[in-house]
Each structure stands twice: as structure tokens, then as C-alpha cells.
Scaffold this motif. Structure first.
Motif, PDB file in Angstrom:
ATOM      1  N   GLY A 214       0.927  -1.192   0.324  1.00 19.82           N
ATOM      2  CA  GLY A 214      -0.005  -0.136  -0.262  1.00 19.82           C
ATOM      3  C   GLY A 214       0.853   1.200   0.102  1.00 19.82           C
ATOM      4  O   GLY A 214       2.115   0.993   0.417  1.00 19.82           O
TER       5      GLY A 214
ATOM      6  N   LEU B 154      -2.140  -0.518  -4.610  1.00 13.85           N
ATOM      7  CA  LEU B 154      -2.368  -2.252  -3.544  1.00 13.85           C
ATOM      8  C   LEU B 154      -2.097  -3.643  -5.046  1.00 13.85           C
ATOM      9  O   LEU B 154      -1.772  -2.735  -5.730  1.00 13.85           O
ATOM     10  CB  LEU B 154      -4.139  -2.585  -3.418  1.00 13.85           C
ATOM     11  CG  LEU B 154      -4.481  -1.162  -2.848  1.00 13.85           C
ATOM     12  CD1 LEU B 154      -6.349  -1.450  -2.467  1.00 13.85           C
ATOM     13  CD2 LEU B 154      -4.299  -1.486  -1.222  1.00 13.85           C
TER      14      LEU B 154
ATOM     15  N   THR C 223      -3.908   2.872   3.455  1.00 11.43           N
ATOM     16  CA  THR C 223      -4.162   1.339   2.309  1.00 11.43           C
ATOM     17  C   THR C 223      -5.371   1.157   3.129  1.00 11.43           C
ATOM     18  O   THR C 223      -6.004   0.608   2.104  1.00 11.43           O
ATOM     19  CB  THR C 223      -2.713   0.610   3.084  1.00 11.43           C
ATOM     20  OG1 THR C 223      -1.688   1.127   2.560  1.00 11.43           O
ATOM     21  CG2 THR C 223      -2.888  -0.935   2.387  1.00 11.43           C
TER      22      THR C 223
END
Length: 406
Positions: free
Chosen positions: A169, A238, A176
Motif C-alpha cells: 500500500g 494495492l 491503505t
């Protein structure tokens, strides 16, 4: 210009591995192990016939995404509830706690430089490897099989989430978590929208008409879902495998009737994945494997059985929680099965190498331990299962009625 020479060797290996195993049915070795080992042999570490070029890299990446997509597709949400959900979720929490302790010990012993990444890696389970094993054994629908699949589903999803939070992240843990929440929220929106669209008789009729033609409309829709969520996850900073796994889970919820209206749909997806992309990923893993790093020192070789024991401790011990549900023997078998791990180890160590938090020796030792887990744990578990099975009583033979002389 893309080259097909290296890909030819890799696809030939992908064909040859299960074919050779099929000629020796008594050898109970998962094809994935032979694929990776053969990849090591044809790769730079041994023969040097293949190097990973752009063509191979792209197809291998798609193979990893497809593997996680099919893993998400295998989640049976109808069974992820009640006692099974509580036990398997508690088991994963216990696994991660044990993994943190084990990883801290490895760090203190100088065997692991990134204890958190190692802990996340050790707490994962290879759902994509276990499901074929359970299906072949006829256990995928049994209580044991469903507990193992539920535990593997939670472990896979938990490991991917934790990996995304702490290592892939961008902007810190809070940011995140927000991004992961956004991705899951988008998944919910897509789920509701597609379910609403499927209520239209016109859309449903169109899907039925096109599903088995050259349009293969359901397969194309699944590909849009897979690539779309992988791309969205990547654009959010991600890991793409999180998006791929989420896409498979969404499709599981959308495809509630499974075989009622499109009996070949999932089989077609498995044919695409296991027929091409996924074996290319596993063979390429072998090609990329740094055998020299593993054999460079005796300490690295010693790490392999240590990591293997760590996998068994981290995922095997929490199976004691299943004793009341399965009984002691089947709980032991579940512990062995859910200690099997390989694809996530490959993905996590690759990310660790890219980030510079894992060295080549640790990566090689972890993957070697994962290979051994795939070879040893399922075979041992199934052997115990067969040994404990009650012998089937043959049906009584009806006595012949003597002929009466007329």
C-alpha cells in the motif's frame, strides 16, 4: 518484438509435467511441484535454455492473477458462517499470532530480515493447491473438506490483505485500509449492479443465447471482471492479486446457480487458467528460482527444514481448535492440509525482493520449504485419511432359489 522461443519451452514443460505424472499414477506428486522443478532445470540455474523475457513475464503475471481469481471463485460463502466461520477465523488469528512469534525467533537467530513479511507468508495456505487434492480424494464436499476450504479461504484473503496493508500500500497503513475499503465498496457496487441487470429477462436471454457460441459471453464477462479489478487495485497502489481474488469472490456470489443455466461456465474458466496461464506461472517461477542462492551456504540449506517446520507449526497447531467438530484424527489431517503453501510464498517473496526487504537466500529457502510442503503434507494427510476410513461392507449376496422340478 515479442519472442515465442522461450515460451515454447515453458509450455512444453507445462504439458510434459502432468503428462509424465499421468503415466505413473502411483506417484502421488502434485504437478505444480514437477512444473517448478522442471522450470529450475531449463532455467539459468541449470541448463540455461530459458530466460524470462517480456512475453513470458506478462503471461506469468496473468497466470498468478488467474490462480488467485480461481481461488476466490472456490469460496463457498454459504458455508462461511456459524461455527465453521468462527473456528476457522479464530484459527487464522491464532496462526498469525504464532507466526509473529516464530518470525521474531527467526529474526533473533539471524534467519529472517523481515519478520513481519515472513509471518504473513507463513500464515498463508495454498487454496489453489488444496482444492484439486480434496476434489480428487472426494472430500471437497465433506465436513473435513469444507473446514479446510473455509480455513484456506480466510488464510488466503487474510494474507493478501495483510500483505497489501503493510508492504504494497501507498501512504501508510491508514491510507491503505481506506483504499482496501474503497476496493471492497466498489466490489459491492458491481455486485449489486450486475445482480440488478440479471433480473432483466432480455439481458438474461441474451446471456443464455451467447454463452456457448463463439461469443462465449460469460467467459468474456469474467475476464473483464478479473482484469478490471486487478487494474483498479494496481491503480490504487494495492497489489493486483488482491483485485484478482476479489473478482473471483464477486463471481462466486453472482454465479449462485452454478450449473443450472450454464453448466460449463466454471469448467471453461478452469480450462483457460489451468490449461495455459497458471502452469506458465509455475514453470516461470522455477525459471526465476535462484538455485545458486540456496546452495551458496550450508546455513541457507538448513533454513529449508526450519521454514518447513515453521509452516507446520503456524498452520497446523491451530487445527486443534477443530477437534470437537471433526474429531482428533481429522483435525490432525486438517492441520497437515492447511499447512500446505506455495503460490502465496512465491508471490510474497517476489514482492519482498522487489522492495529489498528479503534477500535471495531467504526467498529461495522459503520457496523450497513451500515445495516440500506441497509434496509432503497433502500426501501424508490423505494417507492418514485413507488409513482411518471405515472398510466398506460388501452388500449381502442374495441366495439362489433352487429350481423346482416340474
Amino acid at each position: 518484438m515479442p519472442s515465442f522461443s522461450g515460451l515454447l519451452i515453458i509450455t512444453a514443460v507445462a504439458f510434459g509435467a502432468p503428462f509424465v505424472l499421468g503415466l505413473a499414477p502411483r506417484v502421488r506428486l502434485p504437478a505444480v511441484v514437477l512444473e517448478i522443478v522442471a522450470g529450475i532445470v531449463v532455467g539459468p540455474s541449470v541448463l540455461g535454455w530459458v530466460h524470462v523475457d517480456q512475453t513470458i513475464a506478462v503471461i506469468s503475471t496473468l497466470g498468478l492473477a488467474f490462480l488467485l481469481f480461481l481461488a476466490g471463485l472456490e469460496i463457498d460463502f454459504s458455508r462461511l458462517r456459524g461455527r465453521v466461520l468462527r473456528l476457522t477465523a479464530l484459527g487464522y488469528g491464532l496462526s498469525f499470532a504464532i507466526a509473529l512469534v516464530v518470525a521474531a525467533g527467526l529474526k533473533a537467530a539471524g534467519l529472517a530480515d523481515a519478520p513481519l513479511l515472513v509471518a504473513i507468508t507463513l500464515a498463508a495456505t495454498s487454496l489453489g493447491v488444496l482444492i484439486p487434492v480434496l476434489k480428487d480424494a472426494g472430500e471437497s464436499t465433506s465436513t473435513l473438506g469444507q473446514v479446510v476450504i473455509a480455513a484456506g479461504s480466510i488464510a488466503d484473503f487474510g494474507a493478501i490483505i495483510l500483505l497489501s496493508i503493510f508492504f504494497t500500500g501507498e501512504g501508510g497503513t491508514g491510507a491503505t485500509l481506506l483504499l482496501i475499503g474503497s476496493l471492497l465498496g466498489l466490489a459491492l457496487v458491481v455486485l449489486i449492479a450486475v445482480r440488478g441487470a440479471e433480473r432483466s429477462m432480455r439481458i438474461r436471454a441474451d446471456l443464455l443465447r451467447l454463452q456457448d457460441t463463439t461469443a462465449q459471453i460469460r467467459v468474456r464477462g469474467a475476464m473483464v471482471l478479473l482484469v478490471g479489478f486487478a487494474a483498479i487495485a494496481q491503480s490504487l497502489g494495492l497489489e493486483a492479486i488482491l483485485g484478482a481474488f476479489a473478482a473471483g469472490a464477486i463471481l462466486t456470489l453472482l454465479d449462485a446457480d452454478e450449473v443450472m443455466t450454464h453448466p460449463q461456465f466454471r469448467r471453461k474458466l478452469e480450462a483457460i487458467g489451468f490449461g495455459f496461464f497458471i502452469p506458465v506461472f509455475f514453470v516461470t517461477t522455477g525459471v526465476r528460482y535462484d538455485l545458486d542462492a540456496l546452495l551458496a551456504s550450508a546455513s541457507t540449506v538448513v533454513m529449508v527444514p526450519i521454514f518447513l517446520a515453521a509452516l507446520l507449526a503456524v498452520r497446523g497447531l491451530p487445527a486443534l481448535l477443530y477437534r470437537r467438530l471433526l474429531g482428533p484424527r481429522q483435525a490432525l489431517i486438517a492441520g497437515l492440509l492447511q499447512s500446505t503453501s506455495l503460490p502465496f510464498i512465491v508471490a510474497a517473496t517476489a514482492i519482498g525482493l522487489d522492495l529489498g526487504v528479503v534477500d535471495a537466500a531467504t526467498s529461495a529457502a522459503l520457496i523450497a520449504a513451500g515445495l516440500l510442503s506441497v509434496v509432503i503434507f497433502p500426501a501424508t494427510g490423505l494417507a492418514l485419511l485413507r488409513a482411518g476410513a471405515e472398510p466398506r461392507t460388501p452388500p449381502p449376496v442374495a441366495e439362489e432359489t433352487p429350481l423346482v422340478a416340474m
